[in-house]
Design an enzyme around this catalytic site. Sequence first.
Site, PDB file in Angstrom:
ATOM      1  N   HIS A 100     -23.819  13.915 -30.223  1.00 36.39           N
ATOM      2  CA  HIS A 100     -22.513  13.408 -29.818  1.00 36.39           C
ATOM      3  C   HIS A 100     -22.658  12.581 -28.545  1.00 36.39           C
ATOM      4  O   HIS A 100     -23.379  12.968 -27.626  1.00 36.39           O
ATOM      5  CB  HIS A 100     -21.573  14.596 -29.585  1.00 36.39           C
ATOM      6  CG  HIS A 100     -20.179  14.182 -29.235  1.00 36.39           C
ATOM      7  ND1 HIS A 100     -19.430  13.338 -30.021  1.00 36.39           N
ATOM      8  CD2 HIS A 100     -19.401  14.492 -28.169  1.00 36.39           C
ATOM      9  CE1 HIS A 100     -18.247  13.147 -29.457  1.00 36.39           C
ATOM     10  NE2 HIS A 100     -18.207  13.831 -28.335  1.00 36.39           N
ATOM     11  N   CYS A 112     -18.288   7.844 -32.158  1.00 38.12           N
ATOM     12  CA  CYS A 112     -18.440   8.046 -30.714  1.00 38.12           C
ATOM     13  C   CYS A 112     -19.448   7.071 -30.113  1.00 38.12           C
ATOM     14  O   CYS A 112     -19.334   6.697 -28.943  1.00 38.12           O
ATOM     15  CB  CYS A 112     -18.811   9.490 -30.387  1.00 38.12           C
ATOM     16  SG  CYS A 112     -20.261  10.102 -31.233  1.00 38.12           S
TER      17      CYS A 112
END
Lengths: 548, 103
Positions: free
Chosen positions: A462, A183
């Site tokens: 994240h 990510c």
Amino acid sequence: MLFEQDGDSPRCPHLATTLGNDTERRALLYRYRNIVEWHARKSYNVSYPSKRRKITPPECGICGQTLSRPYACLHCSAAGCWTEGHIKQHLQDTGHDFCADVNSGYVFCIECDDFVFDGAFDRLYKAATLAEEEKVTIFEVTKRLREPFVPWEPNAQERVVLQSAITAPCQGRRGLLNLGQTCFMNVILQSFIANPLLRNYYLSDKHHHKLCKLNHCTSCEMDRLFAEVYSENSAPYGATDLLAKTWRTSSELSGYAQQDAHEFFITALNQIHTTSRGSTSLQCICIIHSTFAGLLQSDVECERCGTVAEKTDPMLDISLELKGESNREQELTLASCLRRYTHPEKLGPNEYSCEKCGKASHASKRLSIRKLPNVLSFQFKRFEHKSVDKSAARKIEAPVRFPSSLNMAPYTTLVMHKQELSKDGGAAPPSLVPDKALGPEAIYDYDLFAVVCHEGQIDNGHYTCYARSHDEWYRYDDDKVTHATLGACLNSQAYMCFYVKRHLDYKPYVTPSYIVLREQEAVKEKEREREKEAARMKEVEDELLAAI
Amino acid sequence: MPAVAKDGRASALYAPLRRRMLENGDWDRISARLARELNESGWIDRFKDRSKEMARSAEASGGLSVEALIAELSPQAEGEVPSAVRQEMIGVICKLLERQIEF
């Protein structure tokens, strides 16, 4: 005009009728243009007041009040106020249909009883405002005015090409598959995709992966990425080749562990730079440097003798400190971080030795931006590394408020120097730009287009990002792309923010270097052909002579 | 327009003062400064978002006119001006007036 079709936007039918008539259209647009020019000139004069020049604000035709926010009829020279309903009354009394809010340029239709949007007025507003700004922007070096902007119109050849071109429906938005904790890479790639300068470069084939002869070329991967995103396929894309190239060139970023998005950002910029045309180690003009490179200036003032040592350093982005905000009450904002960044910092007695007076002395150092990049990238230093061991770092969770549009004038070297010279605050400082020669304000305006967010802890977090497409915001969470709002974006916890300059600075009346090169190449090619032809002729002659 | 004081002297002064401020550009400069302060405090972005989303959600049911939007949002907009900004602007205006009027 081929590109300026407004078929999709709902149009006020009354406007459509009026604009359909040539005489009426011309009269309407002429009056509108005058209004916009008047307002632009007035705004400029207000910023740089002179005793000789007095502004004559219009008065309402009905109540006589001096108008602070005039509305001008687009059919005659009447002006009126909005709040008392007098401009509407004028329209009703005279049967005129349209008026415009002079400040914003928005057009009101009495029949629709609402403000109406029309591409013709929107384009004219932008063109007229820009034309006025051009007249007051003087280039420091050449003392010439800006080259007037002329919108591109296809010539006859180009028109033919365009008519036979196949249009592919595409959104220009694709999710990116998470290939195993990637990510951090996906969010940076999305910020590249949303970057107008990078997008234009690759979509106009300035670096075509089929023509490039380099091995392991990251620029080619970027070209492929843009081709994939601007294709009919809207399914999430896996940037496996890009990832592999990154691993090959930067071992620190390899492996499937979570990495820092900012590190990847800098690494990617360097990789694209080395594999792009125009790449040099000094004063590079490659696409990366043309887009992201700015100049940071540090002025160190010796407190003993007052000499100031100036030093400039190139930079690709700005990293802003978050920790140490003494006043916990105050909200952290991008502006407060920038003020801190450009605030004079005291250097201890042993940290600096002045060249002029030769002794180690107390000094103060001040940073400012000497040259603004076209794309301004900010990183908020959320991760404090206590030691070399990354896992021992701490994350600063405090949200930072940032704006959707930002004016960088107060943080630039020239403006800061000027402000120091004239130390009066005054009741209302006329403009962000204290000197006419450094303005107008508009050339320092930036618009937000991408935000990288981080949730969770350092090693267990994240990354997601928000990116703007025209005026709509979208949230990118790896392969999931959702429509979002400006509010959602601004309320997120930002790690990095990307702004693009609203007006790009061009050297006036200069042919771009790639066109000059192209013409030189064409001349050389012709020379080569001629020589080949001459050599061939010689061969034929020799054969003939031998036969005789 | 803000409520004007009803006592004779203030209301008589208001119109000519306003005209003078508009003629020498003070009004516009103060207005620009207010816009900058509101932008920095996030007020402009907040209302840009709120009005856009309000208009968007009203699309389905015929849409909202600009006047209706303004009527709906004005009270919120006035109420949400940060008190620090309000105080600062009042200070700026007072300072300007002090130079022009004998109290």
